[in-house]
Design an enzyme around this catalytic site. Structure first.
Site, PDB file in Angstrom:
ATOM      1  N   LYS A  57      -2.362  -2.609   5.437  1.00 16.40           N
ATOM      2  CA  LYS A  57      -3.715  -2.942   5.869  1.00 16.40           C
ATOM      3  C   LYS A  57      -3.871  -4.396   6.295  1.00 16.40           C
ATOM      4  CE  LYS A  57      -6.209   0.906   5.131  1.00 16.40           C
ATOM      5  NZ  LYS A  57      -7.114   1.510   6.115  1.00 16.40           N
ATOM      6  N   SER A  82     -11.953   1.382  -0.472  1.00 14.98           N
ATOM      7  CA  SER A  82     -11.608   1.715  -1.856  1.00 14.98           C
ATOM      8  C   SER A  82     -10.613   0.723  -2.437  1.00 14.98           C
ATOM      9  CB  SER A  82     -11.023   3.129  -1.933  1.00 14.98           C
ATOM     10  OG  SER A  82      -9.816   3.199  -1.196  1.00 14.98           O
TER      11      SER A  82
END
Length: 319
Positions: A57, A82
């Site tokens: 990410k 999350s």
């Protein structure tokens, strides 16, 4: 809000690779004789668990932030996640001196919340569902003037994530297939763009938990499908629905979406820990579980297979 209508081309992935070079880790590609024997193929693991913030990410988050204007950077950035995108955005923002506001579900893993705070992210908790995450995120953006950086459904994010597969193929150009976990689809769609440009004959497979198999159902239906309310999985990083921008890319380029059970995910995560001596989170194990599953084992002419290990953000006392 950032512009989200442009298409994503391989040139965007190449540009992202150059842009990110000073900021990211070029993660290793590891082998395992044990898994080669178990699968009857030669496997190459792209270890994004060794990426900054512990997952792929960081690639997309940094690629997006580096393309903000000075005015946008001063306004700060906001997102909902999350955990892994939250950590990535907070760290990228910290490195660039940008304020970050992070909306996280109240049941997000404690290890991920702690990392976000360590990276300077200002956490706002919400109920653990997509609707609540989006609502609170939009409220924060309106209140602070911060720029929304989506977790996956944006061209800059997709291009950044595609650099992981690009690096894998630069190191192992003879791959017959690559297997990539899919949640919102940023990693898979970016991987498809990179893989098909570098090696047009390569087969790209998505892998997801059977419990949250919206990607597989979307491909079968020819249109985006959502996960049922309350659907959950140990692979918490893959709980989101397939994206509006990512889906057409996946629909056009994916060979198949493979689904695996919760038991298969946990079994393969433990095996990676024990045999490869590296820590991966449940979402990472989905790719190996898919390669070992019966549906993939039946496929021929796939002697050399790349597997993206997407992250390693998990408590070491998980088992």
């Amino acid at each position: 809000m950032m512009q989200t209508t442009q298409s994503v081309q391989f040139s965007n992935v190449e540009a992202a690779s150059q842009r990110l070079a000073p900021w990211i880790e070029r993660t290793p590609v590891l082998r395992s004789t044990t898994f080669d024997q178990l699968c009857g193929r030669t496997l190459y693991f792209k270890c994004e668990n060794f990426q900054k913030t512990g997952s792929f990410k960081f690639r997309g988050a940094m690629n997006a932030l580096l393309q903000l204007s000075p005015e946008q950077q001063r306004a700060g950035v906001v997102t909902h996640s999350s955990g892994n995108h939250a950590q990535a955005l907070a760290k990228a923002a910290q490195l660039l001196g940008i304020t970050s506001y992070i909306v996280m579900p109240n049941n997000a893993p404690a290890v991920k919340k702690a990392a976000v705070q360590q990276y300077g992210g200002q956490i706002t908790e919400c109920e653990p569902n997509v609707e609540a995450r989006v609502k609170v995120c939009n409220e924060l953006a309106k209140k602070t003037g911060a720029v929304l950086i989506p977790p996956f459904d944006h061209p800059h994010i997709i291009a950044g994530q595609g650099t992981a597969t690009l690096e894998l193929l630069q190191e192992v150009p003879h791959l017959d297939a690559v297997v990539i976990p899919v949640g919102g689809g940023g990693l898979l769609s970016g991987g498809i763009i990179a893989a098909k440009a570098v090696s047009p004959k390569i087969q790209v497979f998505g892998a997801e938990p059977l419990n949250v198999n919206d990607a597989a159902r979307s491909i079968a239906a020819g249109d985006r499908c959502a996960n049922t309310t309350g659907a959950t999985s140990v692979a918490d990083g893959l709980l989101v629905n397939i994206g509006e921008i990512t889906f057409p890319i996946i629909q056009q380029g994916v060979q198949q979406i493979l689904t695996v059970s919760e038991e298969e995910i946990l079994q393969n995560m433990r095996l990676i820990w024990e045999r490869m001596k590296i820590i991966v989170e449940p979402s990472s194990a989905v790719g190996l579980a898919a390669v070992r599953a019966e549906a993939f084992q039946k496929l021929d002419n796939l002697a050399h297979v790349g597997v993206i290990l997407c992250g390693g953000n998990v408590a070491v006392d998980y088992f």
